[in-house]
Structures are given as C-alpha cells and as structure tokens.
Motif scaffolding. Sequence first.
Motif, PDB file in Angstrom:
ATOM      1  N   MET A 135       0.867  -1.129  -0.148  1.00 15.28           N
ATOM      2  CA  MET A 135       0.010  -0.164  -0.019  1.00 15.28           C
ATOM      3  C   MET A 135       0.981   1.392   0.028  1.00 15.28           C
ATOM      4  SD  MET A 135      -3.076  -0.780  -0.180  1.00 15.28           S
ATOM      5  CE  MET A 135      -3.807   0.608   0.273  1.00 15.28           C
ATOM      6  N   CYS A 136       1.938   1.233   0.666  1.00 16.43           N
ATOM      7  CA  CYS A 136       2.830   2.329   0.723  1.00 16.43           C
ATOM      8  C   CYS A 136       3.605   2.734  -0.527  1.00 16.43           C
ATOM      9  CB  CYS A 136       4.092   2.119   1.827  1.00 16.43           C
ATOM     10  SG  CYS A 136       3.177   2.376   3.609  1.00 16.43           S
ATOM     11  N   LEU A 137       4.017   1.547  -1.368  1.00 19.67           N
ATOM     12  CA  LEU A 137       4.445   1.625  -2.644  1.00 19.67           C
ATOM     13  C   LEU A 137       3.588   2.238  -3.442  1.00 19.67           C
ATOM     14  CD1 LEU A 137       6.892   1.004  -4.502  1.00 19.67           C
ATOM     15  CD2 LEU A 137       5.812  -1.231  -4.567  1.00 19.67           C
ATOM     16  N   VAL A 138       2.364   1.824  -3.525  1.00 21.38           N
ATOM     17  CA  VAL A 138       1.225   2.342  -4.436  1.00 21.38           C
ATOM     18  C   VAL A 138       1.245   3.753  -4.007  1.00 21.38           C
ATOM     19  CG1 VAL A 138      -1.209   2.458  -5.051  1.00 21.38           C
ATOM     20  CG2 VAL A 138      -0.049   0.138  -4.656  1.00 21.38           C
ATOM     21  N   GLY A 139       1.349   3.981  -2.661  1.00 21.05           N
ATOM     22  CA  GLY A 139       0.992   5.284  -2.276  1.00 21.05           C
ATOM     23  C   GLY A 139       2.067   6.409  -2.534  1.00 21.05           C
ATOM     24  N   ILE A 140       3.392   6.115  -2.667  1.00 19.66           N
ATOM     25  CA  ILE A 140       4.518   6.849  -3.082  1.00 19.66           C
ATOM     26  C   ILE A 140       4.399   7.147  -4.567  1.00 19.66           C
ATOM     27  CG2 ILE A 140       6.251   5.151  -3.487  1.00 19.66           C
ATOM     28  CD1 ILE A 140       8.309   7.258  -1.900  1.00 19.66           C
ATOM     29  N   VAL A 189       4.658   8.425   8.740  1.00 20.35           N
ATOM     30  CA  VAL A 189       5.263   7.836   7.416  1.00 20.35           C
ATOM     31  C   VAL A 189       4.355   6.895   6.845  1.00 20.35           C
ATOM     32  CG1 VAL A 189       7.091   7.118   6.000  1.00 20.35           C
ATOM     33  CG2 VAL A 189       7.668   8.724   7.826  1.00 20.35           C
ATOM     34  N   VAL A 190       4.148   5.730   7.482  1.00 18.40           N
ATOM     35  CA  VAL A 190       3.279   4.803   6.966  1.00 18.40           C
ATOM     36  C   VAL A 190       1.921   5.232   6.821  1.00 18.40           C
ATOM     37  CG1 VAL A 190       2.554   2.441   7.637  1.00 18.40           C
ATOM     38  CG2 VAL A 190       4.511   3.030   8.262  1.00 18.40           C
ATOM     39  N   LEU A 191       1.357   5.955   7.766  1.00 18.49           N
ATOM     40  CA  LEU A 191      -0.007   6.452   7.604  1.00 18.49           C
ATOM     41  C   LEU A 191      -0.232   7.323   6.456  1.00 18.49           C
ATOM     42  CD1 LEU A 191      -2.744   6.501   9.101  1.00 18.49           C
ATOM     43  CD2 LEU A 191      -2.079   8.472  10.284  1.00 18.49           C
ATOM     44  N   ILE A 192       0.730   8.195   6.282  1.00 14.86           N
ATOM     45  CA  ILE A 192       0.428   9.095   5.069  1.00 14.86           C
ATOM     46  C   ILE A 192       0.784   8.181   3.906  1.00 14.86           C
ATOM     47  CG2 ILE A 192       1.647  11.072   3.881  1.00 14.86           C
ATOM     48  CD1 ILE A 192       2.602  12.080   6.567  1.00 14.86           C
ATOM     49  N   LEU A 193       1.785   7.340   3.559  1.00 15.54           N
ATOM     50  CA  LEU A 193       1.837   6.534   2.377  1.00 15.54           C
ATOM     51  C   LEU A 193       0.758   5.575   2.255  1.00 15.54           C
ATOM     52  CD1 LEU A 193       5.776   5.928   2.324  1.00 15.54           C
ATOM     53  CD2 LEU A 193       4.580   7.548   0.976  1.00 15.54           C
TER      54      LEU A 193
END
Length: 342
Positions: A69-74, A122-126
């Motif tokens: 999910m974080c990868l998709v986010g960034i 950082v995790v939450l935002i991404l």
Amino acid sequence: IVERSIKPILRLMVIGFGSLAIAAVVWGPYVVAVLQADFPIKNAAQHYLPAEGTEVPVPFLAPSLVGLMCLVGIIYLVARVKNVHIRTLGWALIGVYLWIVASMVMPLLGTTLLGFRLEILVVLILATAGVLGLAHLYEQYRSHEHLTAIVTVIAALAGIFYMQEIPAAHQSAIDNAYTDTDGNGERADQFPADSARYYQEISDFFQDHNAEIVMTDEKLFLAYHPYFGYTAFTAHYANPLGQFDERNEQMATWANDSWEQTPEEFVQALENNPWDVPDAMIFRGDIESPDDGYKAHLAVDIFPNQPNVRYDAILFDPEVFDDSNLWDVEQIGPFVVAARVN
C-alpha cells in the motif's frame, strides 16, 4: 479553478488557541515553576536512540500488505503531484522526513528529536495515499467486467492475511501479558509468579505504618500501589523540576554515610534533605544474613548508548535500621522493607 480563502487559517487559529487554553490548565503552573526555578532544569526525556532511530524509514520496500500500500502511495504522490490535495499529503510526508533526519543530527548536540516515533506517520501518510491511488485506479477502470469482484476478493484475502500476521508482530507483547505477574500476584500462564507477588504484603506493611513516601527501585510496586516515590526510576521519565540527578546523589550519600552513622544520625540525615523525607524503603537483601548490606539501585543516564540506562548498586548499613524506636524492619520474600515507627 482553485478558490482562495482565509477561512481555513482562521479555523486553524481557533483550534490552535483553544487547544493551548485547554493545555494551559495543566502546563501553565509547570511553565511558571520552570521560569521561577532557582536551580538548573534538566530534561533527559529525549535521550533515547534505538536502532530504528538511526535509519530513515522506507515502509514502501517492506514485503507486506502495508508495504505494498505504501509503494502504491508513493507512486501516486509523485504521479499526482500537480493535484493540490495530493500535494498536501506530499508536503506532510516531506515535513515528517525532515524531522526524522534532523533527529539523526541532534545526537551531535547531546539529544534527539525522537524521530523514530514518527515512523508510524510515514506509514499512515503513504498508506492513505495508497488507498487514494487504488480508488483512483478503480475509478478509471471500474467499467471493466468482473473488476469489482476481483478487487473485493483480493482486498478480503489481503485483510485476512494481515489479521493473521498480527499475533506474530506482537509476539513479545503477548508473551509479556502471559508471563508478567499482575497486581494480584498471579501470572496468566499459571506458572509461579515472580517477586511482584509480595507487593501486596509490602503495601499492607506500609499501610500499618501510615507510610506515604517510599524510596524504592521497584518500579512495578508503585505502578500497582499509589505511594509517593522519593524519586523517579530513570531520568527519562522524571519531572525536570524533580532534580533527578541531585536526588540520586543524595541517596548515594545516605548509603555511603550510613556505614559510619548511628540510627539517630541516619534519620537526621534523611530529615535534613531538601526534598521529601522517605518514611519507608524497599531493599533487596536478607535480614538474617545482611552480608554487604541492604541493596538498592540508582539509574544513570548513559545516552547515546542503547540500552540508555545503567543501574548502579548502593548499599545501606543494616545497623542504622536496628533501632526499633525509629524503624520497623521486616523480611518479605526477597525484600527487606523498612518503615518509620509512628
């Protein structure tokens, strides 16, 4: 067309000043006391540098559902940087990363900014950006046949996998929950309890003597029983106004001088200290075989080491507690407890 308005700023100011007013109920007296203090104010709360505090968090490289999910986010943050709302998330992420990097530099000045605590942000935002990215992708291709069913099945299976990983991620905390002795002297796994099972008996002993201020290094004792502690257990959790280092020095002096004092002189030394007078003490030792004395420990801040605390033993002469007109001493489990006679 983007409409400009000062209403969000005004709303933020109302929230900010309102929050400050509420906080001032507690923080106001403290700030006034700090400004009026006639001694150096020391604060070790930020003297903590674990391994994760020396690394920039990159959760988008983690082989997990959250990592994906974080990868998709960034990717989404970069691809949609021209969108003002998405750019706001990006600025927030940059701000958090700057704080983390600044925290890595601060040890050169003898402190930190506890930057590792912001890893969750950082995790939450991404992850939030990742959800928005997937929603945007779905919106683009939702007319495709079976897409909704595919997304639903994948999301459901991913959720089940994530839930199954929770016990493994919290294994140490779960182990502590089962193995620690609780306030009733019992362990959840039914194995024999540790020395905390004697805390209630110690508390009963102190209550019989109307004790209020206890000098002890048994931090869990005060967690279960609400006596006043003569000092905090470590400098990192001590009130900066409490003069933690000075109290440590005072206790070390009491211990060293006790070997050359009479019981009356020892009590006089306790009563002449500039802070509260302890009327009860908890030591490790044996009344029948005192050997080198009754033992307590002092916590010493050794930042930037990790662990960041060293415990130094101090030994009290058992003979200064021998006067039954001044002290009542009892052996309770591995503890020697002493309380002033009323």
